[in-house]
Design an enzyme around this catalytic site. Structure first.
Site, PDB file in Angstrom:
ATOM      1  N   ASN A 196      11.851   1.463 -13.078  1.00 42.97           N
ATOM      2  CA  ASN A 196      12.187   0.185 -12.425  1.00 42.97           C
ATOM      3  C   ASN A 196      12.944  -0.705 -13.403  1.00 42.97           C
ATOM      4  O   ASN A 196      13.838  -1.454 -13.009  1.00 42.97           O
ATOM      5  CB  ASN A 196      10.906  -0.522 -11.980  1.00 42.97           C
ATOM      6  CG  ASN A 196      10.226   0.204 -10.847  1.00 42.97           C
ATOM      7  OD1 ASN A 196      10.735   0.228  -9.730  1.00 42.97           O
ATOM      8  ND2 ASN A 196       9.098   0.836 -11.123  1.00 42.97           N
ATOM      9  N   HIS A 226      11.241   1.349 -24.506  1.00 39.52           N
ATOM     10  CA  HIS A 226      12.572   1.208 -23.908  1.00 39.52           C
ATOM     11  C   HIS A 226      13.511   0.609 -24.955  1.00 39.52           C
ATOM     12  O   HIS A 226      13.181  -0.420 -25.560  1.00 39.52           O
ATOM     13  CB  HIS A 226      12.534   0.256 -22.707  1.00 39.52           C
ATOM     14  CG  HIS A 226      11.491   0.612 -21.691  1.00 39.52           C
ATOM     15  ND1 HIS A 226      11.535   1.754 -20.933  1.00 39.52           N
ATOM     16  CD2 HIS A 226      10.357  -0.027 -21.321  1.00 39.52           C
ATOM     17  CE1 HIS A 226      10.488   1.795 -20.123  1.00 39.52           C
ATOM     18  NE2 HIS A 226       9.754   0.735 -20.352  1.00 39.52           N
TER      19      HIS A 226
HETATM   20  N1  NAI Z   1       9.585  -3.895 -12.581  1.00 44.13           N
HETATM   21  C1  NAI Z   1       8.902  -3.370 -13.592  1.00 44.13           C
HETATM   22  O1  NAI Z   1       9.174  -3.650 -14.761  1.00 44.13           O
HETATM   23  C2  NAI Z   1       7.784  -2.441 -13.310  1.00 44.13           C
HETATM   24  C3  NAI Z   1       7.495  -2.070 -12.018  1.00 44.13           C
HETATM   25  N2  NAI Z   1       6.457  -1.235 -11.754  1.00 44.13           N
HETATM   26  C4  NAI Z   1       6.240  -0.880 -10.344  1.00 44.13           C
HETATM   27  O2  NAI Z   1       5.359  -1.836  -9.752  1.00 44.13           O
HETATM   28  C5  NAI Z   1       4.666  -1.260  -8.649  1.00 44.13           C
HETATM   29  C6  NAI Z   1       3.171  -1.529  -8.771  1.00 44.13           C
HETATM   30  O3  NAI Z   1       2.703  -0.964  -9.991  1.00 44.13           O
HETATM   31  P1  NAI Z   1       1.144  -0.894 -10.343  1.00 44.13           P
HETATM   32  O4  NAI Z   1       0.469  -2.167 -10.001  1.00 44.13           O
HETATM   33  O5  NAI Z   1       1.040  -0.382 -11.715  1.00 44.13           O
HETATM   34  O6  NAI Z   1       0.687   0.236  -9.339  1.00 44.13           O
HETATM   35  P2  NAI Z   1      -0.810   0.579  -8.897  1.00 44.13           P
HETATM   36  O7  NAI Z   1      -0.758   1.981  -8.391  1.00 44.13           O
HETATM   37  O8  NAI Z   1      -1.779   0.228  -9.967  1.00 44.13           O
HETATM   38  O9  NAI Z   1      -1.040  -0.429  -7.690  1.00 44.13           O
HETATM   39  C7  NAI Z   1      -0.409  -0.329  -6.455  1.00 44.13           C
HETATM   40  C8  NAI Z   1      -1.391  -0.856  -5.419  1.00 44.13           C
HETATM   41  O10 NAI Z   1      -0.748  -0.910  -4.145  1.00 44.13           O
HETATM   42  C9  NAI Z   1      -1.724  -0.569  -3.181  1.00 44.13           C
HETATM   43  N3  NAI Z   1      -1.109  -0.168  -1.924  1.00 44.13           N
HETATM   44  C10 NAI Z   1      -0.582   1.022  -1.583  1.00 44.13           C
HETATM   45  N4  NAI Z   1      -0.142   0.983  -0.311  1.00 44.13           N
HETATM   46  C11 NAI Z   1      -0.384  -0.271   0.135  1.00 44.13           C
HETATM   47  C12 NAI Z   1      -0.189  -0.923   1.381  1.00 44.13           C
HETATM   48  N5  NAI Z   1       0.372  -0.292   2.407  1.00 44.13           N
HETATM   49  N6  NAI Z   1      -0.585  -2.216   1.499  1.00 44.13           N
HETATM   50  C13 NAI Z   1      -1.144  -2.868   0.492  1.00 44.13           C
HETATM   51  N7  NAI Z   1      -1.378  -2.299  -0.738  1.00 44.13           N
HETATM   52  C14 NAI Z   1      -1.000  -1.019  -0.889  1.00 44.13           C
HETATM   53  C15 NAI Z   1      -2.523   0.566  -3.842  1.00 44.13           C
HETATM   54  O11 NAI Z   1      -3.774   0.739  -3.226  1.00 44.13           O
HETATM   55  C16 NAI Z   1      -2.641   0.018  -5.265  1.00 44.13           C
HETATM   56  O12 NAI Z   1      -3.805  -0.781  -5.405  1.00 44.13           O
HETATM   57  C17 NAI Z   1       5.019   0.230  -8.670  1.00 44.13           C
HETATM   58  O13 NAI Z   1       6.038   0.506  -7.735  1.00 44.13           O
HETATM   59  C18 NAI Z   1       5.539   0.443 -10.081  1.00 44.13           C
HETATM   60  O14 NAI Z   1       6.447   1.524 -10.176  1.00 44.13           O
HETATM   61  C19 NAI Z   1       5.649  -0.792 -12.742  1.00 44.13           C
HETATM   62  C20 NAI Z   1       5.902  -1.129 -14.039  1.00 44.13           C
HETATM   63  C21 NAI Z   1       7.006  -1.938 -14.435  1.00 44.13           C
HETATM   64  O1  OAA Z   2       5.971  -0.191 -17.730  1.00 43.69           O
HETATM   65  C1  OAA Z   2       7.017   0.298 -18.181  1.00 43.69           C
HETATM   66  O2  OAA Z   2       7.200   0.512 -19.382  1.00 43.69           O
HETATM   67  C2  OAA Z   2       8.179   0.571 -17.294  1.00 43.69           C
HETATM   68  C3  OAA Z   2       7.882   1.137 -15.998  1.00 43.69           C
HETATM   69  O3  OAA Z   2       6.863   1.709 -15.742  1.00 43.69           O
HETATM   70  C4  OAA Z   2       8.891   1.014 -14.960  1.00 43.69           C
HETATM   71  O4  OAA Z   2      10.018   0.596 -15.255  1.00 43.69           O
HETATM   72  O5  OAA Z   2       8.576   1.320 -13.818  1.00 43.69           O
END
Ligand code: NAI
Ligand code: OAA
Length: 274
Positions: A196, A226
């Site tokens: 992401n 990164h």
């Molecule tokens: N922009 C960035 O820098 C980053 C983005 N991300 C992204 O952020 C997102 C969330 O990451 P995390 O919190 O670590 O994931 P996580 O897997 O810990 O949490 C996701 C949550 O969404 C819930 N969920 C799934 N379907 C759902 C629905 N239909 N309605 C409501 N809740 C639902 C799950 O039960 C879970 O609790 C992911 O897509 C991840 O790839 C992660 C890291 C960095």
């Molecule tokens: O948390 C990080 O280092 C980055 C990551 O997962 C993402 O970009 O989805």
């Protein structure tokens, strides 16, 4: 809080209470000036009962497509497969949507037009990255190239479609292995829960087709690392961040903090950084 203050507060809803969403909910509940946690959407309410009843002011629990009815800002913290279901109804109502599953935006870019037409906004936090302020500034001039290299521990990459589809065994690696080299757009397809950050970088700068990236599986690192090189007519800069994984090994701890910082800025009197 007086009634007058309560009326002036921006209402924030959160979709998904995983590693990122639960930290944001807890921070809002503890108090962020000018903001109030009004609603959440979860897949399985029973799983989150203890967390929710521990909050000082428990929010409403709503379906993901109803969050915009109860909030001015809807924060998407769910898997990218849910992005459209969360963001579309919110921006149609003219709300702001904070998107963390930024990679998912590339296949749903019409949401930006939908937001524009309806007076909504889509806000992408810096997230697990660094320096998007400098990239935003440099692109006002001309950026010649953006290159990014991501290294993750094995646990942070398991299950990525690129690894599964190419049948790559990363479990027994003893030294770093370059898994992928190409555009941020292609990287997002192969590693939707891992890059992401590269998509955010690309949207801040020269776009997902011109932003180049490598993804490494690295058994010698314990953090999500990164590194970025930017060549522009105004400056050359390098940036690096070594993220401590959260309870979700794919996700750096700083991601939730970045969203909290972005939310704070929506009502802060003193704002620092672009
Ligand atoms: N922009 C960035 O820098 C980053 C983005 N991300 C992204 O952020 C997102 C969330 O990451 P995390 O919190 O670590 O994931 P996580 O897997 O810990 O949490 C996701 C949550 O969404 C819930 N969920 C799934 N379907 C759902 C629905 N239909 N309605 C409501 N809740 C639902 C799950 O039960 C879970 O609790 C992911 O897509 C991840 O790839 C992660 C890291 C960095
Ligand atoms: O948390 C990080 O280092 C980055 C990551 O997962 C993402 O970009 O989805």
């Amino acid at each position: 809080m007086t009634d007058q203050n309560a009326q002036n507060e921006l209402r924030v809803a959160i979709a998904g209470l995983g590693s990122i969403g639960s930290k944001i909910a807890a921070a809002l509940d503890q108090g962020v000036e000018g903001l109030t946690l009004s609603a959440i959407a979860v897949r399985d309410p029973a799983k989150h009962q203890a967390f929710l009843s521990g909050l000082r002011r428990p929010p409403q629990i709503l379906a993901i497509d109803q969050l915009g009815d109860a909030a001015d800002i809807v924060v998407e913290c769910a898997p990218s497969s849910q992005l459209r279901a969360i963001v579309e109804p919110a921006v149609k109502r003219g709300r702001a949507a904070v998107v963390v599953s930024v990679g998912g935006l590339l296949d749903n870019f019409d949401l930006v037009d939908l937001a524009r037409t309806n007076g909504g906004r889509i806000l992408v936090p810096t997230g697990a990255l660094i320096g998007l302020d400098a990239v935003n500034a440099a692109v006002v001039g001309t950026i010649h190239s953006v290159k990014m290299v991501t290294r993750k521990p094995i646990d942070g990459l398991k299950g990525a479609p690129f690894i599964v589809e190419n049948n790559i065994d990363i479990d027994n690696l003893r030294e770093p292995l370059k898994l992928f080299e190409g555009s941020a757009r292609e990287a997002a397809k192969g590693f939707p829960a891992n890059v992401n950050v590269a998509v955010a970088l690309s949207l801040a700068g020269i776009g997902p087709d011109r932003t180049q990236m490598q993804v490494w599986a690295d058994p010698t690192v314990t953090r999500n690392v990164h590194r970025i090189e930017v060549e522009a007519d105004s400056a050359r800069f390098s940036m690096g961040i070594e993220n401590i994984p959260s309870e979700n090994p794919k996700t750096g701890m700083i991601t939730a903090l970045s969203v909290i910082a972005l939310l704070r800025k929506q009502r802060a009197t003193l704002c620092v950084g672009t």
